[in-house]
Structures are given as C-alpha cells and as structure tokens.
Write an enzyme that holds these catalytic residues in place. Structure first.
Site, PDB file in Angstrom:
ATOM      1  N   TYR A 238     -52.803  -3.183   4.040  1.00  9.75           N
ATOM      2  CA  TYR A 238     -51.909  -2.282   3.323  1.00  9.75           C
ATOM      3  C   TYR A 238     -52.591  -1.992   1.985  1.00  9.75           C
ATOM      4  O   TYR A 238     -53.001  -2.931   1.300  1.00  9.75           O
ATOM      5  CB  TYR A 238     -50.555  -2.935   3.034  1.00  9.75           C
ATOM      6  CG  TYR A 238     -49.590  -2.991   4.181  1.00  9.75           C
ATOM      7  CD1 TYR A 238     -48.939  -1.844   4.619  1.00  9.75           C
ATOM      8  CD2 TYR A 238     -49.279  -4.193   4.796  1.00  9.75           C
ATOM      9  CE1 TYR A 238     -48.015  -1.898   5.651  1.00  9.75           C
ATOM     10  CE2 TYR A 238     -48.354  -4.258   5.828  1.00  9.75           C
ATOM     11  CZ  TYR A 238     -47.733  -3.112   6.248  1.00  9.75           C
ATOM     12  OH  TYR A 238     -46.819  -3.176   7.270  1.00  9.75           O
ATOM     13  N   ASP A 266     -47.988   3.811   8.167  1.00  9.72           N
ATOM     14  CA  ASP A 266     -46.680   4.356   8.555  1.00  9.72           C
ATOM     15  C   ASP A 266     -45.537   3.864   7.672  1.00  9.72           C
ATOM     16  O   ASP A 266     -44.379   4.153   7.928  1.00  9.72           O
ATOM     17  CB  ASP A 266     -46.368   4.040  10.024  1.00  9.72           C
ATOM     18  CG  ASP A 266     -46.458   2.549  10.339  1.00  9.72           C
ATOM     19  OD1 ASP A 266     -46.440   1.746   9.398  1.00  9.72           O
ATOM     20  OD2 ASP A 266     -46.541   2.197  11.527  1.00  9.72           O
ATOM     21  N   HIS A 350     -43.930   1.463  13.624  1.00  9.16           N
ATOM     22  CA  HIS A 350     -43.692   0.192  12.939  1.00  9.16           C
ATOM     23  C   HIS A 350     -42.572  -0.595  13.619  1.00  9.16           C
ATOM     24  O   HIS A 350     -41.777  -1.274  12.967  1.00  9.16           O
ATOM     25  CB  HIS A 350     -43.355   0.421  11.464  1.00  9.16           C
ATOM     26  CG  HIS A 350     -43.908  -0.635  10.556  1.00  9.16           C
ATOM     27  ND1 HIS A 350     -45.233  -0.689  10.188  1.00  9.16           N
ATOM     28  CD2 HIS A 350     -43.310  -1.696   9.934  1.00  9.16           C
ATOM     29  CE1 HIS A 350     -45.437  -1.705   9.383  1.00  9.16           C
ATOM     30  NE2 HIS A 350     -44.293  -2.349   9.219  1.00  9.16           N
TER      31      HIS A 350
END
Length: 470
Positions: A238, A266, A350
């Site tokens: 991330y 996402d 996700h």
C-alpha cells in the site's frame, strides 16, 4: 527502573502517554501521530497494560523497530496490572455453551464454510468483525460468491482420467495448485503464529504466499519461517502517505527475498465496514469525545489516496521485481495495466470490503473475455479473488482465463480456534481434493486443458455492460 501502577496511570493523555507491554513501560507520546493504526487505538490504552491489544496484532520485534531506546521508561510488576482494563476482550460465545469441549477436531471439518463457522464461534469479537465485515450493505461481498453460482459446469464423460495434474506457474514459480494466499492483514488476530504459520503451511503445500503490507509479523520474520529461500514469497504494497516509508518497505522486501511486489490500488480510502465500526463504538461507549472507527480504518489510515499510474514508474525505479496491480475492477483498467507492462493483475473488489455494489471480479473477467480477449494468456497473468470457496469456483475461474485464484478470509479462518498451521493444511487438502475430483468430472487431466466451453456463463453474462471504449 521500577514503575508503579500509580505512576503509569498518571500518563494517560495525549500530552503524556505511557503504556505497559509485557512488563516494560514505554512513553509513546511522540509516536501517537505516526502510528499506522492511528493515535486513538493507543490512547484507549494510555496509562494501562496494552499487552493484550499489542499481542493480538503485532509481533514483539516491532517494538525495537518502531520505538527509540529512550522510549523505554522502566518495568512494572505483572501483579500490579492483573486487573487492568482491556477494551478488546474476546467473545465468550464458545465457552458459554454448556457442552463446550473445545473446538471440533479438524477431521470433522469437510469444506471451507465449516472453517468460517468455527471461526465465528471462537474468534474474539473484534477479530471476527475485522475479518468478516464487508462494506455498507455487503452486497459486493455476497455477489462475489453468487457470481460463481451463476456459472454452470459442462462435464465431459468417458475420458478415461487416471490422474490429474493441478500444477501451474505463478510469475515463473511452480506451485502445486492454481491457488495462492491473498494478502490479509493482522493474521495474528486468528492465531499467535499468524503469518508465520501461513508461511510454513504454504511451503509444505507448495503454494505462494502474498504477505500483507499490514501483516502482524515483519517480512523478515515471515521470510525466515519459509521452508527454504526458494519458497516463493510475494509482498503486498500500500503506498503510504509518507512516501519514504513505502520506499523503505520495498527495499526491505527486496532484501528479505520477496520475489514480486503486489501494489494494491482498490482502496484509496477505506470502505465503511459497519460491523467493524459498530463493535468499536461499543468499546468507546464511555468515551464521548472519541469517534468510533473500526480496526480497518485505524489500520489503513496511513494509505495514500494521492497516486495515479505514474506510481508504477516510481516502483520500477526502486526494484526490477515483477509488479502486479491488485484491485482491477473493469476491463478498461486491465488494458491500461497491460499497456504499462506489469507482469500481472488481480481482478478484485477487495473482497467486498471497499466500495459496496462494485461488480464481482468474475464479471470483470467476463468483460475482459468479451472486450479485450487479447489479454487472456498474454504476457500479463490474470489473477482473481473474492468469494471463492469451492474447488469448482477455482476451475470456473481458470477455464474463463485466470491464471490462479487468491483466497484471503478462508486462510485466516483456518488458523482460528487454535488450529494454526494444521488448520491451514487441512483447508488446503479439502480444496485440493475438490479441485482434483472436479477436474475428473470435467474430463481434463491438467489445468491447461480447461476451456471456456467447459462452463456455461450465460446467466452471469447477462449482467455485462453493453459496450466500453478502450
């Protein structure tokens, strides 16, 4: 230096925040605003014993990484903290049963849904809420699974199938099944060994593990838990609001032996996971000045929403490892990813945890088949996750063009109730048997023989968008 309980309790505010962890007392005042999970999760333990909260999420070596030596103020006797208040107590649902005899033997669990039912009963309430929750009305979470139910198999008979071969290759690494461990944060919620148990099980079962950026254990520790340095380990990324932290993470991943980077895109913001948030509100009931937010939002508060396709150039300047984009949700972005030369994409919403009513990943795969078929079996591998619970689900995805599928929640659930590595291996064995038996039903001896005509996706195709502009 000995610290008394009275002295610890004096430092219970943002201005002076001390916590006790395994008998050591730390001044974390200067760390509050840089804590990846946000300051509130620490402040609710200010002046108290935070051992239970810390251990449920982190490994002990994180303290040395995150805090400077001067943060250690001294030690406190465990007896003085025996009745400290801990807001994150496990649910006692299991033990309230008058016939409680511990979790059921693994041999009695015969499908992946069984593991989920056990997990719901034995996981602490906050862990269950974090793992199981979806966004808003959980429509996407439910539709992820329903999409597979709308696709029928078309078995062939009299094929004389003596054996089947379930092996495939993921980014050049041979695996025993077209299945990988999706990055799933805070596995220590489910079992003290967390990602270490997942790594050991993955090695023994011949699978790939994609380690979550927000894992309970460091990538160095997980790398050490592998059976050998050849065991494939991929790292999820991330992008942090502080880009320097992401630079450091990528360098550490490369040094630890990660063989690819899976950049997750996402969730520029965290979905509204109401089950998770409601539970946290109950913890905060007596703290009217605090806004309740779930584990997911506190854990992901450091994720940057300010990235675009140029982030791939930034990543390539750091490493030449294969890059996979996780979170493709439409054919248009799948094509753009291909044009940017990534080695793989993950069709994912996700797990229904980000934007509710986002279409199912399997529907996105059908979009690709219809509007950009050149992506199927191209230089860019296509992975898919979300809602996969049966061997038939795996085979449907492969037949329609996926290279492999990822499972997240099922692996976490299989760790729970004290099962650990043994639970994970039992779950994989169940899935392996389902894949093998259904390959025999379909009349194929290897995954490469799976074809689109072996499934009937007509019901799901009705949900396809009419046209797109590529």
């Amino acid at each position: 230096m000995h610290i008394t309980r009275a002295e610890l309790e004096q430092h219970n505010s943002r201005q002076s925040c001390w916590v006790a962890i395994h008998g050591a007392v730390y001044d974390v005042t200067d760390f509050l605003d840089s804590h990846p999970g946000g300051s509130k999760v620490i402040l609710r333990c200010a002046g108290k014993d935070a051992t239970s909260d810390f251990d449920s999420v982190h490994s002990p070596d994180l303290l040395d990484e995150a805090l400077p030596p001067k943060a250690l103020k001294g030690r406190i006797d465990a007896a003085e903290l025996s009745d400290s208040n801990n807001p994150a107590k496990p649910s006692d649902n299991a033990k309230s049963d008058s016939n409680y005899n511990g979790p059921p033997p693994l041999s009695t669990l015969i499908n992946l849904n069984d593991f989920e039912q056990v997990a719901q009963k034995y996981l602490p309430a906050n862990a269950w809420a974090y793992y199981a929750s979806g966004a808003d009305d959980e429509i996407s979470k439910k539709n992820n699974a329903r999409a597979y139910q709308k696709v029928s198999l078309r078995p062939r008979i009299l094929r004389n199938i003596a054996t089947v071969d379930t092996r495939t290759s993921i980014l050049g690494h041979s695996v025993s099944l077209p299945v990988y461990l999706s990055p799933s944060g805070i596995a220590k919620f489910a079992h003290p060994d967390g990602e270490l148990a997942l790594a050991a099980a993955a090695g023994k079962e011949g699978l790939v593990q994609v380690l979550a950026n927000m894992a309970s254990y460091s990538i160095e520790r997980v790398a050490e838990a592998r059976l050998s340095s050849d065991q494939p380990l991929f790292a999820q990324l991330y992008v942090n609001r502080d880009i320097n932290k992401s630079v450091e993470f990528v360098k550490r991943a490369v040094k630890a032996g990660a063989q690819s980077i899976w950049i997750t895109v996402d969730s520029p913001v965290v979905g509204k996971r109401e089950m998770d948030e409601r539970l946290n509100l109950s913890f905060m009931a007596n703290e009217s000045d605090e806004k309740g937010q779930g584990v997911a939002k506190t854990a992901a508060s450091s994720i940057s929403p300010f990235i675009d396709w140029s982030i791939l150039s930034w990543l390539r300047d750091l490493t030449d490892l294969p890059v996979v984009i996780k979170g493709i949700q439409c054919v248009e972005d799948a094509v753009i990813a291909y044009q940017h030369g990534v080695q793989g994409i993950v069709l994912s919403n996700h797990g229904g945890r980000s934007q509710d009513t986002a279409q199912s990943p399997l529907l996105t795969l059908l979009e690709i088949r219809k509007f950009a078929p050149f992506l199927i079996n191209s230089r860019m591998q296509i992975f898919i996750d979300g809602g996969i619970r049966r061997g038939t689900d795996v085979l449907k995805a492969i037949a329609l063009g996926a290279t492999a599928v990822g499972l997240g929640r099922p692996f976490l659930f299989s760790l729970s109730a004290g099962y650990g590595e043994a639970g994970v291996r039992r779950m994989v064995d169940i899935l392996r048997h389902e894949i093998e038996s259904n390959m025999t039903f379909l009349g194929v001896t290897s995954l490469s023989e799976l074809r689109p005509e072996m499934v009937n996706a007509g019901r799901l195709e009705r949900e396809l968008i009419g046209s797109v502009k590529l």
